[in-house]
Design a protein around this motif. Structure first.
Motif, mmCIF file in Angstrom:
data_model
loop_
_atom_site.group_PDB
_atom_site.id
_atom_site.type_symbol
_atom_site.label_atom_id
_atom_site.label_comp_id
_atom_site.label_asym_id
_atom_site.label_seq_id
_atom_site.Cartn_x
_atom_site.Cartn_y
_atom_site.Cartn_z
ATOM 1 N N LEU A 1 0.876 -1.331 -0.038
ATOM 2 C CA LEU A 1 -0.070 -0.059 0.033
ATOM 3 C C LEU A 1 0.869 1.350 -0.036
ATOM 4 O O LEU A 1 0.435 2.131 -0.687
ATOM 5 C CB LEU A 1 -1.005 -0.010 1.138
ATOM 6 C CG LEU A 1 -1.878 1.156 1.225
ATOM 7 C CD1 LEU A 1 -2.990 1.153 0.020
ATOM 8 C CD2 LEU A 1 -2.926 1.084 2.407
ATOM 9 N N PRO A 2 1.999 1.391 0.775
ATOM 10 C CA PRO A 2 2.778 2.679 0.678
ATOM 11 C C PRO A 2 3.206 2.833 -0.605
ATOM 12 O O PRO A 2 3.334 4.049 -1.247
ATOM 13 C CB PRO A 2 3.940 2.358 1.674
ATOM 14 C CG PRO A 2 3.190 1.340 2.832
ATOM 15 C CD PRO A 2 2.376 0.530 1.931
ATOM 16 N N ASP A 3 3.617 1.894 -1.381
ATOM 17 C CA ASP A 3 4.097 1.862 -2.608
ATOM 18 C C ASP A 3 2.874 2.427 -3.694
ATOM 19 O O ASP A 3 3.193 3.290 -4.677
ATOM 20 C CB ASP A 3 4.945 0.797 -3.302
ATOM 21 C CG ASP A 3 5.953 0.539 -2.577
ATOM 22 O OD1 ASP A 3 6.861 1.360 -2.145
ATOM 23 O OD2 ASP A 3 6.291 -0.567 -2.700
ATOM 24 N N ALA A 4 1.678 1.996 -3.361
ATOM 25 C CA ALA A 4 0.708 2.182 -4.254
ATOM 26 C C ALA A 4 0.214 3.679 -4.127
ATOM 27 O O ALA A 4 -0.011 4.315 -5.085
ATOM 28 C CB ALA A 4 -0.541 1.363 -3.873
ATOM 29 N N VAL A 5 0.338 4.259 -2.910
ATOM 30 C CA VAL A 5 0.070 5.496 -2.491
ATOM 31 C C VAL A 5 1.117 6.611 -3.181
ATOM 32 O O VAL A 5 0.825 7.413 -3.741
ATOM 33 C CB VAL A 5 0.205 5.845 -1.046
ATOM 34 C CG1 VAL A 5 -0.066 7.412 -0.678
ATOM 35 C CG2 VAL A 5 -1.140 5.051 -0.247
ATOM 36 N N ARG A 6 2.432 6.136 -3.201
ATOM 37 C CA ARG A 6 3.557 6.975 -3.800
ATOM 38 C C ARG A 6 3.458 7.078 -5.078
ATOM 39 O O ARG A 6 3.460 8.065 -5.580
ATOM 40 C CB ARG A 6 4.921 6.377 -3.220
ATOM 41 C CG ARG A 6 6.133 7.134 -3.645
ATOM 42 C CD ARG A 6 7.351 6.717 -2.858
ATOM 43 N NE ARG A 6 7.338 5.161 -3.133
ATOM 44 C CZ ARG A 6 8.148 4.523 -4.093
ATOM 45 N NH1 ARG A 6 8.765 5.313 -4.974
ATOM 46 N NH2 ARG A 6 8.396 3.345 -4.089
ATOM 47 N N TYR A 7 3.177 5.897 -5.932
ATOM 48 C CA TYR A 7 3.088 6.153 -7.408
ATOM 49 C C TYR A 7 1.647 6.641 -7.777
ATOM 50 O O TYR A 7 1.746 7.417 -8.714
ATOM 51 C CB TYR A 7 3.127 4.804 -7.845
ATOM 52 C CG TYR A 7 4.668 4.160 -7.811
ATOM 53 C CD1 TYR A 7 5.761 4.851 -8.336
ATOM 54 C CD2 TYR A 7 5.167 3.031 -7.018
ATOM 55 C CE1 TYR A 7 7.052 4.214 -8.345
ATOM 56 C CE2 TYR A 7 6.222 2.609 -7.132
ATOM 57 C CZ TYR A 7 7.580 3.310 -7.537
ATOM 58 O OH TYR A 7 8.655 2.838 -7.514
ATOM 59 N N ALA A 8 0.679 6.525 -6.875
ATOM 60 C CA ALA A 8 -0.667 7.401 -7.493
ATOM 61 C C ALA A 8 -0.388 8.519 -7.076
ATOM 62 O O ALA A 8 -0.776 9.529 -8.035
ATOM 63 C CB ALA A 8 -1.930 6.720 -6.539
ATOM 64 N N ARG A 9 0.200 9.081 -6.327
ATOM 65 C CA ARG A 9 0.560 10.501 -5.845
ATOM 66 C C ARG A 9 1.359 11.115 -6.862
ATOM 67 O O ARG A 9 0.991 12.382 -7.318
ATOM 68 C CB ARG A 9 1.095 10.727 -4.242
ATOM 69 C CG ARG A 9 1.034 12.261 -3.981
ATOM 70 C CD ARG A 9 1.852 12.449 -2.778
ATOM 71 N NE ARG A 9 1.027 11.951 -1.538
ATOM 72 C CZ ARG A 9 1.217 11.128 -0.771
ATOM 73 N NH1 ARG A 9 2.582 10.405 -1.036
ATOM 74 N NH2 ARG A 9 0.535 10.589 0.271
ATOM 75 N N ALA A 10 2.200 10.413 -7.452
ATOM 76 C CA ALA A 10 3.088 10.944 -8.204
ATOM 77 C C ALA A 10 2.529 11.033 -9.694
ATOM 78 O O ALA A 10 2.777 12.039 -10.340
ATOM 79 C CB ALA A 10 4.271 10.160 -8.550
ATOM 80 N N ALA A 11 1.893 10.272 -9.919
ATOM 81 C CA ALA A 11 0.881 10.129 -11.164
ATOM 82 C C ALA A 11 0.064 11.362 -11.304
ATOM 83 O O ALA A 11 -0.110 11.939 -12.394
ATOM 84 C CB ALA A 11 0.369 8.802 -11.596
#
Length: 265
Positions: free
Chosen positions: A72-82
């Motif tokens: 989940l932390p990686d999902a949040v990080r990449y979603a926020r970046a996109a």
């Protein structure tokens, strides 16, 4: 087809194309597609880390949908970046996280803004999400109509619900059928009940039982009980049940129903 496309793209090192193909396969019910989608993250991570908003948005969706909570932390990080890069799918995914409080604090206002930006860029699923948040019923219907143009079955079912609330029953039934034909079991149940009770059309017991039986193909057995009750009430005979089974592509289910009600083999 999507699996083959994904494998060819992966062999060529085209990780974004491979990821999209495997996700499409997974969305159509392929367990192998879901497994392969998780595997292409190895190729997507370097692209996303190098600044590819599309790779980041795809990664976020895969992490969110096909990995456990540890991702989940990686999902949040990449979603926020996109989302920050203005990528529509990233905006929609990050908006969903904000709406539901998944890995981030809930923020419905910001989620709505992200959905709107993505919808304006043409993202059909963002249109679907936004339609369920806006207060204006006309805007909601327009957004759902846009989502249906991309074949999103739940959008048709929700559009039918909206039209039903306005007593536009004939139009509503048309959209329930549209969604049912695309595999939405809730729309199948609604269509069956409407044909049974004569909402938006004349009563048609064959069509009613057809959609009750069609639910079985999607591992939803509730409609069978209602079909049995219809047959027991005398609403239709065994030949009509056979026709309903033919239309539903479920002749064996029709045969079982006939055996249950009339004892015929």
């Amino acid at each position: 087809m999507h699996l083959d496309e994904g494998r060819k793209a992966a062999e060529a090192g085209e990780w974004v194309a491979a990821g999209h193909a495997f996700v499409r396969a997974a969305m159509e019910g392929s367990a192998e597609g879901a497994e392969l989608a998780t595997q292409v993250t190895v190729g997507l991570v370097p692209l996303a880390d190098a600044g590819s908003a599309e790779a980041a948005a795809l990664l976020a969706g895969i992490y969110l949908e096909y990995f456990d909570e540890s991702a989940l932390p990686d999902a949040v990080r990449y979603a926020r970046a996109a989302a920050g890069a203005g990528h529509p799918a990233g905006q929609r995914t990050y908006g969903y996280m904000l709406l539901e409080g998944i890995g981030v604090p809930e923020d419905h206002e910001r989620a709505e803004g992200l959905f709107r930006s993505a919808a304006e860029a043409g993202d059909a699923y963002a249109c679907l999400n936004l339609a369920q948040l806006v207060d204006d019923p006309d805007e909601s219907r327009r957004l759902l109509e846009r989502a249906t143009r991309e074949g999103i079955d739940i959008a048709g079912a929700l559009l039918a619900d909206r039209l039903s609330e306005l007593d536009r029953d004939e139009e509503a039934l048309t959209w329930y059928l549209w969604a049912a034909e695309r595999g939405h079991t809730g729309a199948m149940h609604a269509a069956a009940c409407w044909y049974r009770d004569g909402f938006g059309t004349d009563p048609d017991p064959v069509q009613a039982v057809r959609w009750f039986l069609a639910m079985l193909a999607h591992d939803e057995g509730d409609g069978v009980h209602e079909a049995i009750e219809m047959a027991k009430s005398g609403a239709l005979d065994a030949d009509q049940v056979r026709e309903a089974g033919r239309l539903a592509g479920a002749p064996e289910a029709a045969k079982s129903l006939i055996a249950t009600v009339w004892g015929e083999k």
